[in-house]
Design a protein around this motif. Structure first.
Motif, PDB file in Angstrom:
ATOM      1  N   GLU A  57       3.661   9.834  -0.885  1.00  0.00           N
ATOM      2  CA  GLU A  57       3.694   9.487  -2.308  1.00  0.00           C
ATOM      3  C   GLU A  57       2.548   8.546  -2.657  1.00  0.00           C
ATOM      4  OE1 GLU A  57       6.613   5.632  -2.478  1.00  0.00           O
ATOM      5  OE2 GLU A  57       7.555   7.621  -2.504  1.00  0.00           O
ATOM      6  N   GLU A  58       2.138   8.602  -3.918  1.00  0.00           N
ATOM      7  CA  GLU A  58       1.044   7.752  -4.379  1.00  0.00           C
ATOM      8  C   GLU A  58       1.372   6.283  -4.132  1.00  0.00           C
ATOM      9  OE1 GLU A  58      -1.316   9.430  -8.079  1.00  0.00           O
ATOM     10  OE2 GLU A  58       0.835   9.435  -8.494  1.00  0.00           O
ATOM     11  N   GLY A  59       0.399   5.541  -3.647  1.00  0.00           N
ATOM     12  CA  GLY A  59       0.591   4.114  -3.421  1.00  0.00           C
ATOM     13  C   GLY A  59       1.307   3.782  -2.127  1.00  0.00           C
ATOM     14  N   TYR A  60       1.536   4.772  -1.266  1.00  0.00           N
ATOM     15  CA  TYR A  60       2.309   4.558  -0.039  1.00  0.00           C
ATOM     16  C   TYR A  60       1.710   3.447   0.825  1.00  0.00           C
ATOM     17  CZ  TYR A  60       4.648   5.639   4.394  1.00  0.00           C
ATOM     18  OH  TYR A  60       5.372   5.553   5.555  1.00  0.00           O
ATOM     19  N   PHE A  61       0.365   3.376   0.892  1.00  0.00           N
ATOM     20  CA  PHE A  61      -0.296   2.433   1.797  1.00  0.00           C
ATOM     21  C   PHE A  61      -0.760   1.140   1.097  1.00  0.00           C
ATOM     22  CE2 PHE A  61      -1.348   6.359   4.356  1.00  0.00           C
ATOM     23  CZ  PHE A  61      -0.582   6.010   5.458  1.00  0.00           C
ATOM     24  N   TYR A  62      -0.340   0.926  -0.171  1.00  0.00           N
ATOM     25  CA  TYR A  62      -0.908  -0.207  -0.907  1.00  0.00           C
ATOM     26  C   TYR A  62      -0.572  -1.551  -0.275  1.00  0.00           C
ATOM     27  CZ  TYR A  62      -2.520   2.749  -4.769  1.00  0.00           C
ATOM     28  OH  TYR A  62      -3.176   3.676  -5.540  1.00  0.00           O
ATOM     29  N   ASP A  63       0.625  -1.685   0.273  1.00  0.00           N
ATOM     30  CA  ASP A  63       0.981  -2.960   0.915  1.00  0.00           C
ATOM     31  C   ASP A  63       0.043  -3.267   2.078  1.00  0.00           C
ATOM     32  OD1 ASP A  63       3.215  -4.118  -0.481  1.00  0.00           O
ATOM     33  OD2 ASP A  63       4.415  -2.422   0.195  1.00  0.00           O
TER      34      ASP A  63
END
Length: 459
Positions: free
Chosen positions: A61-67
Motif C-alpha cells: 500500500e502507498e506509504g508503507y515504508f514512510y516510517d
C-alpha cells in the motif's frame, strides 16, 4: 519492540524470496537498473518518487515504508529539502499525519528549515488540508515561541481558525490563547482576525469582550483607511474593504447598547453605519458594503423598536424582511424573543416562515455568516419557540422544542443553554408525556457524560 529493518533490507528480502534479479524488478518498478543497484548498495539516496515506485512494484500500500524513510533517507543522510519537502506533501496527501509530524519535529532541530515548513503549511492550509497544516504550524510555532515574530503570530492565527468548531469550551480556550498574538499580525491579516474573534465571542455572548474587540478593530481600521484611502487594494487580505470593519465596529456597539436596553445609544450607533458620509469616492465593492449596512440599519431600527415595545414595530419589521430572504432567519430569532417578552401572538408569522425554522447555513450580500453565530442563534430560537408554545399551553409541542434546544446545547457544550433548557423542562415536567420524559432522560445522561469528562483527571 524496536525493529532493525531497513527499506533496502526489505527490498533485498523481497527479491530473494521471489528469486528475482535487479533487472527484473527494475522493469516492474520502472526504475533504471543502475539507479536501483546504487540505491540497494547504499551509494545513492532514494527519492520520494523512487520510493513510491518501489512500494508499488512490491505490491504494498502507498506509504508503507514512510516510517522507515524518515530516519533512513532523510535524517541519517545530509538533510535535503528536495527529499523532505516532497515527503511531507505525500504524507499530507495520504493522511499519514504521524509520519508528517515526526519528520517536521526532527527537521526543526535545524531552525533554518522553519521558513520552508511555514510556507508548506500555508500551501496545505489553502488546499483545505487543515489537519496536516496544523501540525506544521504547531512545529514552527514551537520553534519560534520565544521570538516576537509575525510568522509566530500567523501560525497562532491559523491554528485558531483551524481549531474552531461547535464545542464552545474549546472555542473559548482557542480565542483566549490567540488574542495576545493578534496585534503582532501583519495589517493585512489583523482585521479579519478581529472579525473571527468577535464571532466566537458573539456565539459565547461575552458582550464586554465583543465590544472591546469591536472598538479596537474600528480604531485600527480607521487608521488603515486614513493611510491607504487613495490606494488600490492589490493583496488578498483583508478580505473586505477597510470600510467594512469600521462600519461593523459601529454595528457591534449598537448591538451592545440594545442588549443593555439602552436604545437611545443603540439608535445613535445605527446612524453611524447608516450614513457613512466620510467615505471618499466609494468603489463598486464599497458601494455594496454601504448598501448592506444601510439595509441592516433599517432592519435594526424596526428590531430595536420591537424590542423596546413599540406597538407597530412588529408589522413593520415583518414587512421589511419579507422581501429579503437573507434577513428572515435572524428576524425570526428576534421576533421570538420579543413575542415571549411582550406576550405577542405570532402564530401567523411562524406559519408564514416555517421553512426558515430549520438549521442551515446563512448568508448575506457580503458573504457567509459564521456557522458559530448561526448555531448559537438557532439553539436560542428553539428555546424561545419552546417557551412560546408552553405559554400557549401547547405543552407537547413546547417541550419538544425545549428538548431540541437542549440537544443542540449538548452538541455545542453550552452550559448556559443546557441549564436554561433543563430549568424550563423541570418547571413543566408534570405536563410531559412518557415518551418526552424518556427523551429527556436520555439527554440528561449525555449531559452527565460531559460533566464526567470535564472533571476526569488529566494525565
Amino acid at each position: 519492540m524496536e525493529t532493525t529493518a531497513t527499506i533496502r533490507g526489505e527490498i533485498v528480502t523481497f527479491l530473494q524470496n521471489r528469486s528475482m534479479t535487479i533487472n527484473q524488478f527494475a522493469r516492474i518498478s520502472g526504475i533504471n537498473s543502475g539507479t536501483l543497484s546504487n540505491i540497494l548498495n547504499g551509494h545513492r539516496p532514494m527519492s520520494m518518487h523512487q520510493l513510491d515506485r518501489i512500494t508499488d512494484g512490491m505490491g504494498l500500500e502507498e506509504g508503507y515504508f514512510y516510517d522507515l524513510y524518515i530516519p533512513e533517507c532523510i535524517f541519517h543522510t545530509t538533510p535535503d529539502w528536495r527529499r523532505l519537502g516532497p515527503f511531507l506533501l505525500r504524507c499530507a496527501e495520504l493522511g499519514k499525519l504521524g509520519c508528517l509530524h515526526r519528520a517536521a519535529r526532527m527537521t526543526l532541530e535545524n531552525i533554518s528549515y522553519a521558513p520552508m515548513l511555514f510556507d508548506m503549511a500555508e500551501a496545505l492550509f489553502n488546499e483545505d488540508k487543515h489537519e496536516a497544516a496544523a501540525l506544521l504550524y504547531e512545529s514552527v510555532a514551537e520553534c519560534e515561541k520565544f521570538q516576537y515574530s509575525e510568522r509566530l503570530a500567523l501560525c497562532q492565527y491559523r491554528l485558531f481558525v483551524i481549531g474552531l468548531g461547535e464545542n464552545q469550551d474549546e472555542n473559548l480556550q482557542a480565542a483566549v490563547y490567540f488574542e495576545p498574538y493578534i496585534d503582532r499580525l501583519d495589517d493585512m491579516y489583523q482585521l479579519d482576525a478581529y472579525v473571527k474573534l468577535i464571532n466566537v465571542n458573539i456565539s459565547l455572548q461575552r458582550w464586554d469582550k465583543i465590544v472591546a474587540l469591536g472598538k479596537r478593530m474600528g480604531h485600527k481600521a480607521k487608521i488603515h483607511y486614513q493611510q491607504n484611502r487613495y490606494r488600490f487594494r492589490t493583496y488578498e487580505y483583508p478580505r473586505k474593504s477597510v470600510i467594512f470593519y469600521i462600519l461593523y465596529s459601529y454595528l457591534i456597539q449598537a448591538s451592545m447598547h440594545q442588549e443593555q436596553g439602552d436604545y437611545d445609544n443603540a439608535f445613535y450607533y445605527v446612524s453611524l453605519y447608516e450614513h457613512p458620509d466620510w467615505i471618499n469616492k466609494p468603489n463598486e465593492e464599497e458601494l455594496l458594503i454601504i448598501e448592506q449596512f444601510k439595509d441592516w440599519a433599517e432592519a435594526n431600527r424596526y428590531m430595536y423598536g420591537l424590542m423596546s415595545g413599540q406597538p407597530n414595530a412588529l408589522n413593520q419589521y415583518v414587512d421589511y424582511v419579507d422581501s429579503r430572504e437573507d434577513e428572515i432567519f435572524l428576524a425570526l430569532c428576534n421576533i421570538m424573543i420579543a413575542a415571549n417578552r411582550y406576550q405577542l401572538h405570532i402564530d401567523h408569522i411562524l406559519d408564514r416562515y416555517k421553512e426558515h425554522l430549520v438549521f442551515k447555513t446563512q448568508q448575506n450580500q457580503l458573504g457567509k455568516i459564521s456557522d458559530l453565530v448561526t448555531l448559537n442563534r438557532y439553539t436560542r430560537l428553539l428555546a424561545e419557540l419552546g417557551i412560546y408554545y408552553l405559554n400557549s399551553k401547547q405543552f407537547d409541542r413546547g417541550l419538544a422544542y425545549i428538548l431540541d434546544s437542549l440537544e443542540y446545547s449538548i452538541r455545542t457544550k453550552s452550559d448556559n443553554g443546557m441549564l436554561r433548557c433543563m430549568g424550563i423542562f423541570e418547571q413543566f415536567r408534570h405536563f410531559s408525556s412518557e415518551e418526552t420524559q424518556r427523551r429527556y432522560t436520555e439527554l440528561i445522561q449525555d449531559v452527565q457524560k460531559l460533566s464526567v469528562y470535564a472533571w476526569s483527571p488529566q494525565v
